[in-house]
Scaffold this active site. Structure first.
Site, short mmCIF file in Angstrom:
data_model
loop_
_atom_site.label_atom_id
_atom_site.label_comp_id
_atom_site.label_asym_id
_atom_site.label_seq_id
_atom_site.Cartn_x
_atom_site.Cartn_y
_atom_site.Cartn_z
N LYS A 214 63.58 51.94 17.48
CA LYS A 214 62.57 52.83 16.92
C LYS A 214 63.20 53.54 15.72
O LYS A 214 64.18 54.27 15.85
CB LYS A 214 62.12 53.87 17.95
CG LYS A 214 61.15 54.90 17.37
CD LYS A 214 60.91 56.05 18.32
CE LYS A 214 60.13 57.16 17.61
NZ LYS A 214 59.98 58.37 18.44
N GLY B 150 56.52 67.30 19.26
CA GLY B 150 56.67 68.42 20.18
C GLY B 150 55.60 69.49 20.08
O GLY B 150 55.67 70.49 20.80
N ALA C 208 54.20 61.00 19.14
CA ALA C 208 54.39 62.41 18.77
C ALA C 208 53.09 63.20 18.79
O ALA C 208 52.05 62.74 18.31
CB ALA C 208 55.05 62.57 17.40
N GLY C 209 53.16 64.41 19.34
CA GLY C 209 52.04 65.34 19.30
C GLY C 209 51.17 65.37 20.54
O GLY C 209 50.30 66.23 20.67
N ASN D 73 57.49 62.35 24.94
CA ASN D 73 58.65 62.93 25.62
C ASN D 73 58.36 64.37 26.02
O ASN D 73 58.28 64.70 27.20
CB ASN D 73 59.88 62.84 24.72
CG ASN D 73 61.16 63.30 25.41
OD1 ASN D 73 62.23 63.27 24.82
ND2 ASN D 73 61.11 63.72 26.67
N THR D 74 58.16 65.24 25.02
CA THR D 74 57.99 66.67 25.30
C THR D 74 56.82 66.95 26.23
O THR D 74 56.89 67.85 27.07
CB THR D 74 57.81 67.45 23.98
OG1 THR D 74 58.90 67.16 23.10
CG2 THR D 74 57.76 68.95 24.22
#
Length: 260
Positions: free
Chosen positions: A98, A159, A185-186, A207-208
């Site tokens: 990635k 995040g 993301a997001g 992830n977050t």
């Protein structure tokens, strides 16, 4: 659920998860298992290269049979990203990478120019490249033209948990290119993941949203279900949106109806 193919890789799960921000390895293991993910991403620059065996993150991931997606988190130039991918290959954890080249530390938006440059080099060197990019359809097409195996447009800043801010661009990307589109993301909660899949995206990376939840293991399970539900809804084909009501039951035969 139908398989996701990225290059020569086949995945049963369309949810890809990160391995950072958990409180310890035990929580990481529990969350990854609850997510049902086949592929997990790891930041090469943050790996503890001295840790050995099943007590290390990489040791556990290899023993558990996950497909590893090393990433170039923390890189701000194409040169750094390429060097990081080469290091991952030397460590025996790359082939699939990635590419994440950031533009600045405040927004963590991708630097498109540097991303394109890094991807060109890595594709030429035989890597299977998945680039983190903006939600710009033109950039997505350029990445596909370079030979990237998938494109990973952001839903919102990394995040942030804001969800998909521009679903129209995401849908245009999906309709424009032929390689898999993976929202990256997001994502903040399960409904965000479901929306991404309902738009026709091929997968979601997060992830977050899981690691930062009050109960990460429960959120991982919720994300798995959301991705599955969103994919099924997309394949089923939603009804057309209408301004006015449409009766669920036929009016013919109703007492007092003009249609009776």
């Amino acid at each position: 659920m139908d398989e996701l193919r990225i290059g020569s890789y086949s995945l049963r799960s369309r949810l890809i998860v990160g391995t950072g921000k958990y409180k310890d390895l035990a929580e990481t293991r529990a969350a990854l298992e609850a997510s049902g993910a086949d592929m997990v991403t790891v930041a090469v620059r943050r790996l503890d290269l001295n840790a050995k065996g099943g007590d290390s993150l990489i040791g556990y991931l290899k023993q558990a049979g996950f497909t590893l997606l090393p990433n170039t988190a923390g890189c701000y130039t194409a040169e750094d990203a390429v060097r990081t991918c080469r290091l991952a290959r030397e460590l025996g954890i790359a082939g699939l990478v990635k590419v994440e080249v950031l533009g600045d530390p405040k927004t963590l938006f991708p630097d498109v120019e540097q991303t394109l440059q890094a991807c060109r080099t890595l594709v030429e060197e035989g890597f299977t490249v998945l680039p983190y990019t903006t939600d710009d359809p033109i950039t997505a097409r350029k990445l596909e033209d370079l030979g990237c195996a998938a494109v990973m447009p952001l839903a919102a800043p990394i995040g942030s948990g804001l969800g998909i801010r521009n679903p129209y661009n995401i849908e245009i990307i999906r309709q424009t290119i032929k390689v898999p589109v993976i929202v990256d993301a997001g994502v903040g909660t399960a409904s965000d993941a479901a929306i991404a899949m309902e738009l026709g995206c091929d997968g979601v990376l997060m992830n977050t949203a899981i690691a930062g939840a009050t109960e990460p293991v429960r959120m991982a399970r919720a994300m798995r279900l959301a991705v599955e539900a969103g994919r099924e809804a997309f394949l089923a084909g939603r009804i057309e949106k209408r301004l006015y009501a449409t009766a669920s039951s036929p009016l013919a035969g109703v007492i007092g109806s003009k249609h009776g």
